[in-house]
Design a protein around this motif. Structure first.
Motif, short mmCIF file in Angstrom:
data_model
loop_
_atom_site.label_atom_id
_atom_site.label_comp_id
_atom_site.label_asym_id
_atom_site.label_seq_id
_atom_site.Cartn_x
_atom_site.Cartn_y
_atom_site.Cartn_z
N ILE A 43 0.75 -1.30 -0.10
CA ILE A 43 -0.07 0.21 0.12
C ILE A 43 1.03 1.20 -0.08
N SER A 44 0.44 2.30 -0.91
CA SER A 44 0.99 3.27 -1.04
C SER A 44 0.36 4.39 -0.33
N HIS A 45 -0.91 4.59 -0.95
CA HIS A 45 -1.75 5.80 -0.23
C HIS A 45 -2.94 5.34 0.23
N CYS A 55 -7.18 2.10 -0.95
CA CYS A 55 -5.52 1.72 -0.85
C CYS A 55 -5.49 1.75 -2.19
N THR A 56 -4.11 2.58 -2.75
CA THR A 56 -3.53 2.53 -3.98
C THR A 56 -2.31 1.95 -3.73
N SER A 57 -1.99 0.93 -4.80
CA SER A 57 -0.76 -0.06 -4.54
C SER A 57 0.68 0.77 -4.62
N SER A 59 2.93 0.23 -6.74
CA SER A 59 3.17 0.27 -8.18
C SER A 59 2.12 1.08 -8.99
N TYR A 60 1.04 1.58 -8.31
CA TYR A 60 0.35 2.55 -8.80
C TYR A 60 -0.41 1.99 -9.97
N ASN A 61 -0.72 0.89 -10.01
CA ASN A 61 -1.58 0.17 -11.31
C ASN A 61 -2.67 -0.42 -10.86
N ARG A 62 -3.12 -0.43 -9.38
CA ARG A 62 -4.36 -1.14 -8.97
C ARG A 62 -4.86 -0.38 -7.67
N ILE A 63 -5.94 -0.22 -7.41
CA ILE A 63 -6.74 0.16 -6.23
C ILE A 63 -7.72 -0.75 -5.77
N GLN A 72 -13.92 -7.66 3.72
CA GLN A 72 -14.41 -7.55 2.07
C GLN A 72 -13.54 -6.83 1.48
N THR A 73 -13.40 -6.99 0.13
CA THR A 73 -12.45 -6.12 -0.53
C THR A 73 -13.21 -6.16 -2.12
N LYS A 74 -12.77 -4.85 -2.71
CA LYS A 74 -13.27 -4.69 -4.03
C LYS A 74 -12.42 -4.22 -5.00
N TRP A 75 -11.39 -5.12 -5.79
CA TRP A 75 -10.23 -4.76 -6.56
C TRP A 75 -10.75 -3.93 -7.96
N ILE A 76 -10.01 -2.89 -8.02
CA ILE A 76 -10.47 -1.95 -9.25
C ILE A 76 -9.26 -1.77 -10.12
N THR A 77 -9.44 -2.03 -11.21
CA THR A 77 -8.13 -1.64 -12.18
C THR A 77 -8.84 -0.66 -13.06
#
Length: 321
Positions: A43-45, A55-57, A59-63, A72-77
């Motif tokens: 996690i970066s941000h 949360c932003t990764s 590598s800044y390619n996924r949130i 519970q999670t919801k992955w967003i590209t």
């Protein structure tokens, strides 16, 4: 077995369990213990809203939108491939009659003006421009924003300079309109402005005036935020300490009843020109007598902007759509 029950029935059962007990219950079921895997997602941000973490990764390619209380999670590209380090994301609740949903807002910095785009979290990320006209100002530190009662707040100014006259810029996720809130005090120029939320009902700001009061830091707290009433500010601390507040990325928490403030800063100290610069985490505890206690957590190689961010987290059973 619980795992054999329909999802809606499981959610109904868990919704009746106190949030403070859910963390203990997660160990009884593998499906309930599905947190963000730090080994695969550094996690970066982080942005906090209603018990949900956006949360932003690194590598800044996924949130990812994550409820730590339920797992519970919801992955967003982002299909436009714009999840990069200069793009910041926030999350907010949108009220619609007797129902509500959540929206993602992203800020794309531009030299000429602010660019904001918004989408529904339960959609396929169909980004669009908000209804309101984009405000003619600049965000000072876009990653350091707070959420309160359906709105995100940033520190903003009408100039590209850092130590200039600033104000609070807000965005309402229901009306999709921007607003402006004046900061307290008579100061024309400020070196440091930092935001915090108090008891999910008030805003607090940490101010260091520029070249006026020497080393003085002021912490103000607002009246309860209500769109039907004007906001007033009360000063609760005035500190004269040269150690605190020179870092523009200062986060803090206020206990307005016990009159205690916790501040955290991250400094870069590089004794040479090596590429790997150490980061030092400093935490200050301010008591009612204005006495400042310094806690030095030492050096760290972590470069995450939000790895030392403080914010009030209130557990929630909010379901991620």
């Amino acid at each position: 077995m619980m795992t054999m029950l329909p999802d809606n029935l499981v959610e109904e059962i868990l919704s009746r369990v106190p949030a403070t007990c859910l963390k203990r219950l997660r160990s009884t079921c593998k499906l309930w213990n599905d947190p963000v895997c730090s080994a695969q997602f550094r996690i970066s941000h982080v942005f906090h809203c209603d018990g949900l973490l956006l949360c932003t990764s690194e590598s800044y390619n996924r949130i990812v939108v994550w409820n730590p209380c339920t797992g519970q999670t919801k992955w967003i590209t982002d299909p436009t491939d714009r999840v990069m380090y200069w793009v910041t994301y926030t999350l907010g609740r949108c009220y619609q009659e007797n129902n509500y949903s959540y929206k993602l807002l992203r800020h794309v910095p531009c030299y000429e003006k602010l660019i904001f785009e918004i989408c529904e979290i339960n959609s396929d990320l169909c980004w669009r421009i908000p209804h309101d006209v984009t405000p003619d100002c600049l965000l000072q530190v876009p990653h350091y924003s707070v959420y309160l009662k359906g709105k995100t707040y940033w520190c903003a100014s009408d100039s590209k300079e850092l130590d200039v006259c600033m104000h609070l810029l807000s965005f309402d996720y229901t009306t999709e309109r921007f607003g402006r809130l004046c900061l307290p005090g008579p100061y024309c120029r400020l070196h440091t402005v930092s935001l915090s939320v108090v008891r999910e009902e008030k805003l607090s700001v940490l101010l260091r005036p520029h070249d006026r009061l020497g080393n003085k830091i002021e912490i103000w707290i607002s009246s309860p935020i209500d769109d039907s009433k004007a906001v007033s500010w009360s000063k609760i601390f005035a500190l004269d300490d040269p150690r605190l507040g020179y870092c523009t990325r200062t986060s803090f928490l206020v206990d307005d009843e016990k009159k205690i403030v916790t501040c955290r800063e991250r400094w870069i100290r590089s004794p040479d020109n090596t590429k790997a610069k150490p980061y030092y985490v400093l935490q200050y505890i301010v008591g009612e007598d204005n006495e400042v206690t310094l806690l030095d957590f030492g050096a760290s190689s972590q470069s995450h902007l939000h790895s030392q961010l403080l914010f009030n987290y209130v557990p929630s059973l909010v379901h991620i759509q």
